[in-house]
Write a protein that holds these residues in place. Structure first.
Motif, PDB file in Angstrom:
ATOM      1  N   VAL A  45       0.847  -1.188   0.000  1.00 28.61           N
ATOM      2  CA  VAL A  45       0.000   0.000   0.000  1.00 28.61           C
ATOM      3  C   VAL A  45       0.885   1.241   0.000  1.00 28.61           C
ATOM      4  O   VAL A  45       0.676   2.177  -0.767  1.00 28.61           O
ATOM      5  N   SER A  46       1.877   1.197   0.858  1.00 28.31           N
ATOM      6  CA  SER A  46       2.800   2.317   0.923  1.00 28.31           C
ATOM      7  C   SER A  46       3.403   2.597  -0.443  1.00 28.31           C
ATOM      8  O   SER A  46       3.463   3.737  -0.895  1.00 28.31           O
ATOM      9  N   ARG A  47       3.815   1.537  -1.086  1.00 29.11           N
ATOM     10  CA  ARG A  47       4.412   1.712  -2.420  1.00 29.11           C
ATOM     11  C   ARG A  47       3.394   2.252  -3.415  1.00 29.11           C
ATOM     12  O   ARG A  47       3.688   3.154  -4.198  1.00 29.11           O
ATOM     13  N   ALA A  48       2.223   1.701  -3.365  1.00 27.68           N
ATOM     14  CA  ALA A  48       1.200   2.147  -4.312  1.00 27.68           C
ATOM     15  C   ALA A  48       0.992   3.651  -4.195  1.00 27.68           C
ATOM     16  O   ALA A  48       0.795   4.346  -5.194  1.00 27.68           O
ATOM     17  N   LEU A  49       1.078   4.151  -2.971  1.00 27.45           N
ATOM     18  CA  LEU A  49       0.809   5.569  -2.779  1.00 27.45           C
ATOM     19  C   LEU A  49       2.020   6.448  -3.057  1.00 27.45           C
ATOM     20  O   LEU A  49       1.884   7.554  -3.561  1.00 27.45           O
ATOM     21  N   ASN A  50       3.192   5.938  -2.720  1.00 25.09           N
ATOM     22  CA  ASN A  50       4.364   6.803  -2.837  1.00 25.09           C
ATOM     23  C   ASN A  50       5.258   6.511  -4.037  1.00 25.09           C
ATOM     24  O   ASN A  50       6.004   7.379  -4.466  1.00 25.09           O
ATOM     25  N   HIS A  51       5.204   5.277  -4.509  1.00 21.81           N
ATOM     26  CA  HIS A  51       6.017   4.934  -5.688  1.00 21.81           C
ATOM     27  C   HIS A  51       5.201   4.038  -6.596  1.00 21.81           C
ATOM     28  O   HIS A  51       5.534   2.866  -6.783  1.00 21.81           O
ATOM     29  N   PRO A  52       4.164   4.612  -7.163  1.00 26.64           N
ATOM     30  CA  PRO A  52       3.225   3.797  -7.963  1.00 26.64           C
ATOM     31  C   PRO A  52       3.935   2.990  -9.047  1.00 26.64           C
ATOM     32  O   PRO A  52       3.435   1.945  -9.463  1.00 26.64           O
TER      33      PRO A  52
END
Lengths: 353, 353
Positions: A45-52
């Motif tokens: 989720v973190s990646r999806a938001l910050n490093h799509p």
DNA sequence: CGTCAAAATGGTATCGGTAACATCGCGGCC
DNA sequence: GGCCGCGATGTTACCGATACCATTTTGACG
């Protein structure tokens, strides 16, 4: 105040729950909640938001859907703690009413926001408190600090250096800034004002002058040039900061009341100068015929007073922009070409002299 | 740049490692370091700093000594995360150059700092970006939010309500604020302006008007009163947002150029009004004999233009002060007596009409 | 069809404080 | 003298994200 409704316990799976008000209905939604619902791990989720770009379009979409459905708002405080990036730039000004700093703030803020940073505003209003203010600010771990001026308590200076936070000082010049610097020489401004008035034939010069630090330096410059030209004592009305119109009126009244003869009045700011002009008008003194008036700052109104105001123009917004650039460069590890930038100034001749 | 003095870490086993970039010389000092040196537990250090009354004078002094010796600066980010108190109030303004919001900001900031809060400044410069701006702000978990105006995207409104963060909207009035409200009626301002000009015998009224939201509402009020009095069409020059002096000049030029006859010009801000006055002067138009001019905002210069400017005075600083109080009350769990406060306005009659 | 590198995802520890609760020490009182 | 109460201090867990490294999946290619 609202109490929490009973039974918002664990394995309560859903419930659109009638929202109470201020209530903490069953906790705020965290990244874990989102992860669970989306069927992925929190880090994804973190990646999806910050490093799509690190995530499959498929999962990306899924995560985004859950985020918008749950109204999840990432807790940047937690993120900042772990990542050591607060996303905040602190900016300290002495005070902003009646001052020329607004344009600088605006430019600074605009440019920083462009890069995802927010501005934490510190107004050290009346002097002494800059220390505490900065102490409090450093605790928030901003990634950069903008300071107005170069005069800071030795303790503050030490603390800032020790913090390793990039710092830009602005609106002044010194060979030994804490870190970086964007400004201009107030001394030279004062000198330029003096030379200009001398060139116009004035030798009986009065001052209506604010008592803040930088104004003091401009005065030094002005006095030294006048002294070189044999003018040693000049009638002066010193006004407490912030310089307001009313103070300008009072200033001229004081000068005239002292019985001194003045053919020109130099002011430490356009605001004071406008007050001087107003007072002169009320007394039937013609400007510039009887008395010439000169200001500093080139405020927007300076071109529109009657008569329009001769003044010193500063690129206020440019200072903010350059300060932002300097901080961003340092933060992003880029080379900072010039640690000290002199933006200079320009004497604008108008109707009041 | 300053190096770290040697050995400020107990039995530091390893090397201070050649500082990589940002110079992380042997770690920053944490509360644990302080605790170790002072011979107490971390929580005692925390107490000594935040609740000195819970700690023996003896330990207090010991802790303080170590703090100042090590230069320890508490990481407020970590504290905020755990305690759920960020110590931050966010304040959003459309833009601050040439605006009347500075006084409000100053008052807001001063009062909040008094209570230990810092202001996170959000400038939504040109319109659309308020959403994103607020989204980013909420993530920082401010304890209160000040918003300029009452017009927000429905999404924003929902998000704010869902966040349970105290909100004050300001500089406007509505029966249905998000949470709390401190402002005045722009419609009534417009009406008052219209009535005043009518009372002075003017029926040929031109407008030099900014196109921002609140100005629009004032215009509605003004138009409705004029309509009631049989005046339906008025020559208008609409100026893009931040209202600058130059725009005022252009505005008057446009009105006169259109061939319309005007005996009075109403402006949506003093800044525009000053431009109008300047342009009139340059054209040899006498104010108020040929044309009366009226502004809004009672900026500091309004009393000092020539002629001085009739305008609408707003207690700008009071708005900031009341907003701060409202937020603090809500944060501290005190009762908020009135969720909606109307600070009103005052018509100031001066020489320009 | 197997191999291997790259891409996608996950597990775990951790950032640095403070809340919550536990414990300790000490004087006063019956 | 024992017990109680309270003030001072300590222990433990946790706030909610992300860094770091491990693991799994995918896909290109011989």
């Amino acid at each position: 105040m609202a109490r929490t409704p009973p039974g918002n316990l664990p394995q309560d799976p859903e419930a659109p729950d009638a929202l109470p008000r201020h209530a903490r209905t069953g906790k705020a939604v965290t990244i874990r909640d989102v992860a669970k619902v989306a069927g992925v791990s929190p880090i994804t989720v973190s990646r999806a938001l910050n490093h799509p770009e690190l995530v499959t379009p498929d999962t990306l979409e899924r995560v985004r859907a859950v985020v918008s459905r749950t109204g999840y708002v990432p807790n940047e405080i937690a993120g900042s703690l772990r990542s050591r990036r607060s996303g905040i730039i602190a900016a300290v000004f002495p005070q902003i009413t009646n001052s020329m700093f607004v344009d600088t703030i605006q430019a600074l803020s605009d440019d920083l926001r462009q890069e995802g940073y927010q501005v934490l505003l510190g107004l050290s209003s009346y002097g002494e408190r800059e220390d505490e203010l900065i102490a409090g600010i450093v605790g928030r771990r901003p990634e950069g600090i903008y300071l107005t001026g170069i005069a800071h308590a030795p303790d503050t200076r030490r603390r800032l250096i020790a913090s390793h936070i990039p710092v830009v000082e602005a609106w002044d010049l010194t060979p030994s800034p804490i870190d970086m610097l964007v400004g201009f020489s107030h001394e030279k401004v004062g000198e330029a004002m003096a030379r200009y008035l001398l060139a116009r034939g004035h030798r009986e010069i009065g001052l209506v002058w604010g008592n803040d630090l930088r104004a003091g330096v401009r005065r030094q410059g002005l006095l030294s040039v006048l002294a070189e030209n044999g003018i040693h004592e000049l009638p002066t009305s010193l006004e407490p900061a912030p310089g307001m119109f009313q103070r300008g009126r009072e200033g001229l009244a004081e000068l005239l009341g002292s019985g001194a003869r003045v053919s020109a009045v130099a002011c430490s700011s356009d605001v004071l100068a406008q007050g001087v002009i107003a007072e002169a008008r009320d007394r039937g003194i013609r400007i510039p015929e009887d008395i010439a008036v000169m200001g500093f700052g080139d405020f927007d109104f300076a071109a529109h007073t009657s008569p329009s105001l001769t003044t010193i123009a500063i690129e206020k917004a440019l200072i903010g922009r350059l300060a932002a650039q300097a901080l961003l460069a340092r933060i992003q590890g880029r080379e900072v070409p010039e640690r000290i930038v002199d933006v200079g100034f320009r004497l604008v001749e108008r109707g009041s002299t």
